[in-house]
Design a protein around this motif. Structure first.
Motif, PDB file in Angstrom:
ATOM      1  N   ARG A 146      -5.026   0.120 -10.005  1.00 50.84           N
ATOM      2  CA  ARG A 146      -6.212   0.426 -10.463  1.00 50.84           C
ATOM      3  C   ARG A 146      -6.302   1.854  -9.165  1.00 50.84           C
ATOM      4  N   ARG A 147      -7.477   1.530  -8.183  1.00 57.26           N
ATOM      5  CA  ARG A 147      -8.499   1.381  -7.403  1.00 57.26           C
ATOM      6  C   ARG A 147      -7.318   3.453  -6.802  1.00 57.26           C
ATOM      7  N   ALA A 148      -6.290   2.532  -6.785  1.00 54.62           N
ATOM      8  CA  ALA A 148      -5.127   3.739  -6.062  1.00 54.62           C
ATOM      9  C   ALA A 148      -4.984   4.967  -7.306  1.00 54.62           C
ATOM     10  N   GLY A 149      -5.332   5.015  -8.102  1.00 59.27           N
ATOM     11  CA  GLY A 149      -5.353   6.341  -8.976  1.00 59.27           C
ATOM     12  C   GLY A 149      -3.643   5.673  -9.703  1.00 59.27           C
ATOM     13  N   GLY A 209     -10.473  -5.861 -13.239  1.00 53.59           N
ATOM     14  CA  GLY A 209     -11.796  -4.682 -13.087  1.00 53.59           C
ATOM     15  C   GLY A 209     -10.892  -3.334 -13.459  1.00 53.59           C
ATOM     16  N   PHE A 210     -10.747  -3.560 -15.052  1.00 53.22           N
ATOM     17  CA  PHE A 210     -11.456  -2.571 -15.831  1.00 53.22           C
ATOM     18  C   PHE A 210     -11.947  -1.907 -16.748  1.00 53.22           C
ATOM     19  N   SER A 211     -12.598  -1.531 -16.826  1.00 55.58           N
ATOM     20  CA  SER A 211     -13.827  -1.302 -17.735  1.00 55.58           C
ATOM     21  C   SER A 211     -13.014  -1.465 -19.181  1.00 55.58           C
ATOM     22  N   ASP A 254      -5.266  -4.798  -9.141  1.00 51.59           N
ATOM     23  CA  ASP A 254      -6.979  -3.392  -8.807  1.00 51.59           C
ATOM     24  C   ASP A 254      -6.189  -3.214  -7.862  1.00 51.59           C
ATOM     25  N   GLN A 255      -5.489  -3.473  -6.988  1.00 51.38           N
ATOM     26  CA  GLN A 255      -5.231  -2.451  -6.033  1.00 51.38           C
ATOM     27  C   GLN A 255      -4.358  -0.485  -6.893  1.00 51.38           C
ATOM     28  N   GLU A 287       0.850  -1.571   0.022  1.00 49.84           N
ATOM     29  CA  GLU A 287      -0.109  -0.426   0.246  1.00 49.84           C
ATOM     30  C   GLU A 287       0.851   0.869   0.221  1.00 49.84           C
ATOM     31  N   GLU A 300     -11.931   2.146 -20.661  1.00 52.48           N
ATOM     32  CA  GLU A 300     -11.072   1.961 -19.754  1.00 52.48           C
ATOM     33  C   GLU A 300      -9.225   1.489 -19.831  1.00 52.48           C
TER      34      GLU A 300
END
Length: 407
Positions: free
Chosen positions: A308-311, A341-343, A305-306, A253, A346
């Motif tokens: 991606r979520r963090a930008g 998890g990307f569209s 995924d993590q 993280e 994206e």
């Protein structure tokens, strides 16, 4: 005399992540996009070459930010393959694989490691039009330590003075990017992907010299320690970025937050794990990580995924050339992003506009807009509804030229 082409399509995806535009038209003048139109012009000159795809979707040409054109994906043992070939044979392989990428809708690739200057020869042949294939940005040989990962096709250095000289020499030969091997890897005997090969101080030296010459720096880094060194040094792209430690592979993280804050581009190279996830070959999971290929695949998807979520800025790179990773497997990297998890939009942006930004070519490629180079792909359907159509290009244009030429 400038030649004009008009493409009309049922849908346009511009690569920025914006929603698709229905019933669009693109006017191409020579090698450039002249205009993006909501419909074909009513007063079209008869000399304009027209192509209509009412059920197709137009995309920017796709970009693979991490390939090895002169490595054979059919060779399980990469060092043995490299040692057994001369430079002309490697150049011939590189030309063939560049053409295969273009067939797959990939109009630009970044080659991040090749013996001697063979990738530069491939690049120059393509740029001069002597052969047809994806446009190449080439690092030439990667810089590694003595007997370090990839030494069989890299430049070995033993100290800071040799590192500085290697960077300067590669720039003098005309490379587009500097590649360094920041940690060990998986295809080199005796190499440990958990161990850094270059300190943050050494990487900083290389980055400063490269940036002064207008070159970006890409660094291979598997371990968390290697990623930390990259962040401390201010590198431009981090390749693989698996966050491995002696305890295993898991998202870090703190490092992910730094990646997002420093806007460093990460090329996670999912395909080696994703394509080979059902293999029973423990070597492919890296014994040092203590994971099977399937568990490794699951973990790198969780890492992605993590991030991606963090930008974090994430883009597409297949590591093509390594075992079983042919240019035709480019779609597997895209599918890996979807699994993380990307569209669809994206994922397409990661393979176009974001990739162009990572490579520093965003003024030329990666989006569909007036003035951009006419590197374009048409797929037979709507990838936001059926993502698999991206694996079946109906038409490819590179710099305004239709591929194949006899289309």
């Amino acid at each position: 005399m400038t030649r004009y082409k008009l493409l009309t399509v049922g849908q346009l995806i511009d690569g920025t992540g914006a929603p698709p535009q229905k019933n669009a038209a693109i006017l191409i003048a020579g090698d450039r996009i002249q205009a993006v139109l909501p419909h074909p012009p009513a007063d079209l000159d008869e000399s304009v070459e027209t192509h209509a795809f009412p059920n197709g979707t137009l995309l920017p040409g796709l970009i693979d930010a991490h390939v090895h054109l002169t490595v054979d994906p059919g060779a399980y043992n990469t060092p043995e393959f490299i040692w057994a070939r001369n430079d002309d044979q490697l150049v011939d392989l590189g030309r063939r694989q560049a053409l295969q990428f273009l067939n797959a809708g990939v109009t630009t690739v970044r080659d991040l490691g090749a013996r001697h200057g063979v990738s530069l020869r491939v690049r120059d042949d393509l740029a001069a039009g002597r052969v047809t294939g994806a446009r190449v940005l080439a690092a030439g040989p990667a810089i590694t330590t003595v007997q370090g990962h990839g030494h069989f096709m890299g430049v070995e250095v033993a100290n800071h003075a040799e590192l500085a000289a290697a960077v300067d020499q590669l720039i003098a030969t005309g490379v587009d990017v500097i590649k360094l091997i920041g940690t060990g890897g998986g295809v080199t005997a005796g190499s440990d992907p958990l161990q850094p090969q270059f300190s943050a101080e050494a990487l900083t030296l290389a980055v400063e010299r490269a940036h002064r010459a207008g070159r970006r720096v890409a660094v291979h880094a598997h371990s968390a320690a290697g990623v930390r060194n990259c962040l401390d040094a201010g590198v431009d792209t981090i390749e693989h970025c698996t966050f491995a430690t002696s305890q295993g592979v898991a998202p870090d993280e703190h490092l992910i937050a730094r990646l997002a804050e420093q806007a460093v581009y990460v090329i996670p190279t999912l395909a080696p794990w994703y394509v080979l996830r059902d293999s029973d070959d423990a070597f492919l999971g890296f014994p040092q990580f203590g994971l099977s290929p399937r568990r490794m695949s699951d973990q790198v998807l969780a890492n992605l995924d993590q991030m991606r979520r963090a930008g974090v800025k994430l883009t597409i790179g297949t590591d093509a050339g390594t075992w079983k990773l042919t240019p035709a497997r480019f779609y597997d990297e895209l599918e890996g992003f979807r699994q993380a998890g990307f569209s669809a939009l994206e994922t397409i942006a990661a393979a176009t506009s974001v990739a162009a930004q990572a490579l520093g070519i965003e003024s030329e490629a990666g989006t569909i807009a007036a003035g951009q180079r006419a590197d374009l792909v048409i797929v037979p359907g709507d990838p936001t509804q059926d993502f698999s159509v991206l694996a079946r290009p109906a038409l490819v244009l590179q710099a305004g030229q239709i591929h194949p030429p006899d289309y």
